[in-house]
Design a protein around this motif. Structure first.
Motif, PDB file in Angstrom:
ATOM      1  N   PRO A   1       0.857  -1.174   0.000  1.00 41.72           N
ATOM      2  CA  PRO A   1       0.000   0.000   0.000  1.00 41.72           C
ATOM      3  C   PRO A   1       0.897   1.229   0.000  1.00 41.72           C
ATOM      4  O   PRO A   1       1.432   1.603   1.025  1.00 41.72           O
ATOM      5  CB  PRO A   1      -0.779  -0.132   1.301  1.00 41.72           C
ATOM      6  N   VAL A   2       1.066   1.812  -1.183  1.00 38.69           N
ATOM      7  CA  VAL A   2       2.095   2.830  -1.375  1.00 38.69           C
ATOM      8  C   VAL A   2       1.974   3.980  -0.393  1.00 38.69           C
ATOM      9  O   VAL A   2       2.948   4.449   0.162  1.00 38.69           O
ATOM     10  CB  VAL A   2       2.039   3.358  -2.823  1.00 38.69           C
ATOM     11  N   ASP A   3       0.763   4.417  -0.174  1.00 41.49           N
ATOM     12  CA  ASP A   3       0.613   5.625   0.627  1.00 41.49           C
ATOM     13  C   ASP A   3       0.192   5.317   2.056  1.00 41.49           C
ATOM     14  O   ASP A   3      -0.253   6.191   2.773  1.00 41.49           O
ATOM     15  CB  ASP A   3      -0.422   6.550  -0.021  1.00 41.49           C
ATOM     16  N   ALA A   4       0.324   4.071   2.458  1.00 40.99           N
ATOM     17  CA  ALA A   4      -0.178   3.702   3.784  1.00 40.99           C
ATOM     18  C   ALA A   4       0.375   4.608   4.871  1.00 40.99           C
ATOM     19  O   ALA A   4      -0.358   5.096   5.722  1.00 40.99           O
ATOM     20  CB  ALA A   4       0.184   2.258   4.103  1.00 40.99           C
ATOM     21  N   ALA A   5       1.680   4.865   4.805  1.00 36.02           N
ATOM     22  CA  ALA A   5       2.294   5.643   5.874  1.00 36.02           C
ATOM     23  C   ALA A   5       1.777   7.072   5.882  1.00 36.02           C
ATOM     24  O   ALA A   5       1.831   7.749   6.895  1.00 36.02           O
ATOM     25  CB  ALA A   5       3.814   5.648   5.722  1.00 36.02           C
ATOM     26  N   GLU A   6       1.279   7.522   4.742  1.00 34.44           N
ATOM     27  CA  GLU A   6       0.803   8.896   4.700  1.00 34.44           C
ATOM     28  C   GLU A   6      -0.660   9.018   5.074  1.00 34.44           C
ATOM     29  O   GLU A   6      -1.139  10.088   5.376  1.00 34.44           O
ATOM     30  CB  GLU A   6       1.003   9.472   3.295  1.00 34.44           C
ATOM     31  N   THR A   7      -1.391   7.909   5.030  1.00 33.43           N
ATOM     32  CA  THR A   7      -2.834   8.041   5.191  1.00 33.43           C
ATOM     33  C   THR A   7      -3.388   7.387   6.445  1.00 33.43           C
ATOM     34  O   THR A   7      -4.521   7.625   6.801  1.00 33.43           O
ATOM     35  CB  THR A   7      -3.575   7.433   3.982  1.00 33.43           C
ATOM     36  N   ILE A   8      -2.590   6.553   7.103  1.00 33.89           N
ATOM     37  CA  ILE A   8      -3.118   5.889   8.288  1.00 33.89           C
ATOM     38  C   ILE A   8      -3.369   6.923   9.378  1.00 33.89           C
ATOM     39  O   ILE A   8      -2.461   7.633   9.786  1.00 33.89           O
ATOM     40  CB  ILE A   8      -2.148   4.804   8.785  1.00 33.89           C
ATOM     41  N   PRO A   9      -4.600   7.053   9.833  1.00 32.42           N
ATOM     42  CA  PRO A   9      -4.892   8.095  10.808  1.00 32.42           C
ATOM     43  C   PRO A   9      -4.437   7.681  12.196  1.00 32.42           C
ATOM     44  O   PRO A   9      -4.273   6.511  12.485  1.00 32.42           O
ATOM     45  CB  PRO A   9      -6.409   8.200  10.752  1.00 32.42           C
ATOM     46  N   SER A  10      -4.206   8.643  13.032  1.00 28.45           N
ATOM     47  CA  SER A  10      -3.769   8.335  14.380  1.00 28.45           C
ATOM     48  C   SER A  10      -4.085   9.491  15.297  1.00 28.45           C
ATOM     49  O   SER A  10      -4.141  10.626  14.888  1.00 28.45           O
ATOM     50  CB  SER A  10      -2.277   8.074  14.373  1.00 28.45           C
ATOM     51  N   GLN A  11      -4.285   9.184  16.560  1.00 29.49           N
ATOM     52  CA  GLN A  11      -4.530  10.242  17.532  1.00 29.49           C
ATOM     53  C   GLN A  11      -3.220  10.766  18.087  1.00 29.49           C
ATOM     54  O   GLN A  11      -3.001  11.943  18.210  1.00 29.49           O
ATOM     55  CB  GLN A  11      -5.414   9.729  18.668  1.00 29.49           C
ATOM     56  N   ALA A  12      -2.335   9.874  18.441  1.00 35.00           N
ATOM     57  CA  ALA A  12      -1.072  10.277  19.053  1.00 35.00           C
ATOM     58  C   ALA A  12      -0.032   9.222  18.757  1.00 35.00           C
ATOM     59  O   ALA A  12      -0.367   8.076  18.500  1.00 35.00           O
ATOM     60  CB  ALA A  12      -1.247  10.423  20.560  1.00 35.00           C
ATOM     61  N   PRO A  13       1.250   9.594  18.778  1.00 33.37           N
ATOM     62  CA  PRO A  13       2.275   8.598  18.557  1.00 33.37           C
ATOM     63  C   PRO A  13       2.222   7.551  19.650  1.00 33.37           C
ATOM     64  O   PRO A  13       2.042   7.872  20.820  1.00 33.37           O
ATOM     65  CB  PRO A  13       3.586   9.383  18.660  1.00 33.37           C
ATOM     66  N   GLY A  14       2.339   6.280  19.274  1.00 33.51           N
ATOM     67  CA  GLY A  14       2.348   5.220  20.263  1.00 33.51           C
ATOM     68  C   GLY A  14       3.636   5.260  21.052  1.00 33.51           C
ATOM     69  O   GLY A  14       4.582   5.924  20.646  1.00 33.51           O
ATOM     70  N   PRO A  15       3.695   4.540  22.161  1.00 34.04           N
ATOM     71  CA  PRO A  15       4.916   4.544  22.973  1.00 34.04           C
ATOM     72  C   PRO A  15       6.111   4.046  22.182  1.00 34.04           C
ATOM     73  O   PRO A  15       7.219   4.511  22.371  1.00 34.04           O
ATOM     74  CB  PRO A  15       4.579   3.604  24.131  1.00 34.04           C
ATOM     75  N   GLU A  16       5.843   3.121  21.262  1.00 33.42           N
ATOM     76  CA  GLU A  16       6.958   2.596  20.488  1.00 33.42           C
ATOM     77  C   GLU A  16       7.552   3.646  19.571  1.00 33.42           C
ATOM     78  O   GLU A  16       8.742   3.660  19.297  1.00 33.42           O
ATOM     79  CB  GLU A  16       6.513   1.384  19.686  1.00 33.42           C
ATOM     80  N   ALA A  17       6.666   4.569  19.079  1.00 26.95           N
ATOM     81  CA  ALA A  17       7.142   5.619  18.188  1.00 26.95           C
ATOM     82  C   ALA A  17       8.070   6.566  18.931  1.00 26.95           C
ATOM     83  O   ALA A  17       8.915   7.220  18.343  1.00 26.95           O
ATOM     84  CB  ALA A  17       5.964   6.382  17.604  1.00 26.95           C
ATOM     85  N   LEU A  18       7.890   6.650  20.237  1.00 29.47           N
ATOM     86  CA  LEU A  18       8.664   7.590  21.019  1.00 29.47           C
ATOM     87  C   LEU A  18       9.935   6.958  21.593  1.00 29.47           C
ATOM     88  O   LEU A  18      10.811   7.637  22.089  1.00 29.47           O
ATOM     89  CB  LEU A  18       7.800   8.154  22.152  1.00 29.47           C
ATOM     90  N   ALA A  19      10.009   5.648  21.535  1.00 26.58           N
ATOM     91  CA  ALA A  19      11.172   4.970  22.115  1.00 26.58           C
ATOM     92  C   ALA A  19      12.428   5.349  21.343  1.00 26.58           C
ATOM     93  O   ALA A  19      12.387   5.680  20.171  1.00 26.58           O
ATOM     94  CB  ALA A  19      10.962   3.468  22.086  1.00 26.58           C
ATOM     95  N   LEU A  20      13.525   5.292  22.023  1.00 24.44           N
ATOM     96  CA  LEU A  20      14.786   5.623  21.366  1.00 24.44           C
ATOM     97  C   LEU A  20      15.098   4.612  20.285  1.00 24.44           C
ATOM     98  O   LEU A  20      14.967   3.410  20.481  1.00 24.44           O
ATOM     99  CB  LEU A  20      15.917   5.675  22.394  1.00 24.44           C
ATOM    100  N   ARG A  21      15.580   5.121  19.168  1.00 23.14           N
ATOM    101  CA  ARG A  21      15.827   4.273  18.021  1.00 23.14           C
ATOM    102  C   ARG A  21      16.906   3.234  18.275  1.00 23.14           C
ATOM    103  O   ARG A  21      16.778   2.080  17.865  1.00 23.14           O
ATOM    104  CB  ARG A  21      16.238   5.167  16.860  1.00 23.14           C
ATOM    105  N   ALA A  22      17.934   3.639  18.946  1.00 17.72           N
ATOM    106  CA  ALA A  22      19.035   2.703  19.188  1.00 17.72           C
ATOM    107  C   ALA A  22      18.561   1.537  20.049  1.00 17.72           C
ATOM    108  O   ALA A  22      18.913   0.383  19.804  1.00 17.72           O
ATOM    109  CB  ALA A  22      20.195   3.422  19.860  1.00 17.72           C
ATOM    110  N   GLN A  23      17.742   1.853  21.038  1.00 19.13           N
ATOM    111  CA  GLN A  23      17.188   0.805  21.898  1.00 19.13           C
ATOM    112  C   GLN A  23      16.328  -0.141  21.084  1.00 19.13           C
ATOM    113  O   GLN A  23      16.396  -1.360  21.235  1.00 19.13           O
ATOM    114  CB  GLN A  23      16.332   1.421  23.003  1.00 19.13           C
TER     115      GLN A  23
END
Lengths: 184, 245
Positions: free
Chosen positions: A101-123
């Motif tokens: 789904p080419v545009d999935a990342a652009e169209t998936i609606p969300s209320q707030a970033p999940g905890p995983e989105a906020l976790a440090l990338r290196a971790q």
């Protein structure tokens, strides 16, 4: 290519939404080598990867305005656009139905970033590597091949010499195991 | 993997089934009817959409395994050409980052400025502006495509600004944020949110001086205003402040 933090990348995308070309140039400098690597990993063809990379940044320029509301961390958003575009192109080359789904990342609606989105990338990276190591080698290899090379079930089945449904069944279970491990 | 499984596998629970499907969708493994069904579900099932997003987040760090590959310089040239970005020489004294932003804002002004000079009327004739308010500078922002008309005035003596929503409405779930754009090189300063009806008055923030020339712009932002402190949404309209005669 300078290392950029999460918030620096978010600020750049915010400015790109305002048609700030200088911010677009900076984002390109900071991220194009990585996104090019993603395109190349899937497509394994330099000219095609380069063309896809161009499509990716045109897409980024055009859809930066919807980024703020989609809940993705900036690097994930960028990588997902690059990966989806590359897989779309790969499937066309293979004459397979479009699977990404080419545009999935652009169209998936969300209320707030999940905890995983906020976790440090290196971790996240270390955790994912640990959890992949807990899978059987062939399962971990299959997950990597699907993510990094855009392999379809049919290719994994051929590689493994197993029926497609069998492969699908164990790959699904591998992914669930991976999720359980990462969420622990 | 050449042997068939000895016993049928235990079926997935409904929760596991959803997670597996979300993973397959995120990975681009679904085809045909299954892909269409998942696409439809993403649009209508927020929990499923969140699962897909989490799979993207979870797996994106796999890309960190890849060795970086610089793209040839022509790739960026082609991108700029495709987007119609002609090379604008940068002034030595001009900071690079606000420059591009302001060029864009100032481009948007060009159209609005003509309208503003025609329709600014002495604000004292308006019955919805607070008594005693004596503006020296004012402007009207007209955004015809969304049917919006906004008046802004500044009383320099007590540094009070008044913004009136004269016509139009703000979409549910969105806010229009008011920006002060002092010059082509300055950072935009947020003046707050456009009222959903009527008039708002507030002291001018530090760093803004009552004068003719600065541009007042409105951008479309998530409810509550820009999450970043900088404009994130499209410009609804903008116009430069002019002296009130």
């Amino acid at each position: 290519m300078a290392h950029r933090t999460h918030s620096e990348l978010e600020a750049m995308i915010g400015r790109i939404a305002l048609r700030d070309r200088a911010a677009f140039d900076r984002l390109y400098d900071a991220t194009s080598a990585k996104l090019h690597a993603v395109c190349l990993s899937v497509l394994k063809d330099r000219p095609e990867a380069e063309e896809t990379l161009q499509e990716v940044y045109i897409r980024i320029w055009n859809s930066a305005g919807s980024y703020a509301s989609n809940g993705y961390s900036p690097m994930t958003w960028l990588i997902t656009i690059a990966r989806n575009r590359s897989i779309d192109r790969l499937r066309k080359r293979q004459n397979r139905p479009q699977a990404a789904p080419v545009d999935a990342a652009e169209t998936i609606p969300s209320q707030a970033p999940g905890p995983e989105a906020l976790a440090l990338r290196a971790q996240q990276r270390a955790l994912l590597a640990d959890c992949l190591a807990q899978l059987e080698d062939r399962q971990a290899d299959a997950v990597r091949a699907v993510y990094l090379e855009g392999a379809a079930y049919a290719e994994i089945a051929e590689r493994e010499g197993a029926p497609l449904n069998t492969v699908r069944s164990w790959l699904r279970r591998s992914l669930l195991k991976l999720k359980e491990c990462v969420s622990r | 993997m050449t042997d068939a499984p000895a016993s049928p596998p235990i079926p997935l629970t409904p929760e596991e089934e959803s997670q597996a499907l979300a993973a397959e969708y995120a990975l681009g493994l679904l085809e045909d009817a299954e892909l269409e069904a998942a696409q439809a579900r993403v649009a209508t099932d927020p929990d499923f959409a969140a699962m897909v997003r989490e799979w993207h987040e979870r797996l994106a760090s796999l890309a960190d395994e890849l060795t970086l590959v610089m793209a040839p310089a022509r790739a960026k040239v082609m991108i700029d050409r495709a987007l119609g970005h002609t090379q604008i020489p940068e002034l030595q004294s001009e900071p690079r980052s606000p420059g591009g932003l302001m060029r864009w804002f100032w481009g948007a002004i060009a159209a609005a400025a003509v309208v503003a000079t025609i329709i600014v009327v002495p604000p004292m004739l308006r019955d919805d502006i607070p008594a005693g308010f004596q503006p020296e500078f004012a402007t009207d922002i007209v955004a015809g495509d969304v049917g919006l008309q906004v008046h802004a005035g500044i009383d320099a003596d007590d540094r009070t600004m008044v913004v009136v929503l004269e016509e139009g409405s703000i979409p549910e779930g969105r806010d229009y944020e008011i920006w002060w754009l002092e010059s082509e090189t300055a950072e935009p300063v947020s003046l707050g949110l456009l009222p959903r009806s009527g008039t708002i008055s507030f002291p001018m923030p530090t760093g803004t001086e009552p004068q003719a020339g600065p541009v007042i712009a409105l951008t479309d932002e998530p409810e509550g205003g820009s999450p970043t402190g900088l404009p994130t949404g499209p410009v609804i309209g903008s116009a430069a402040l002019v002296p009130v005669s």
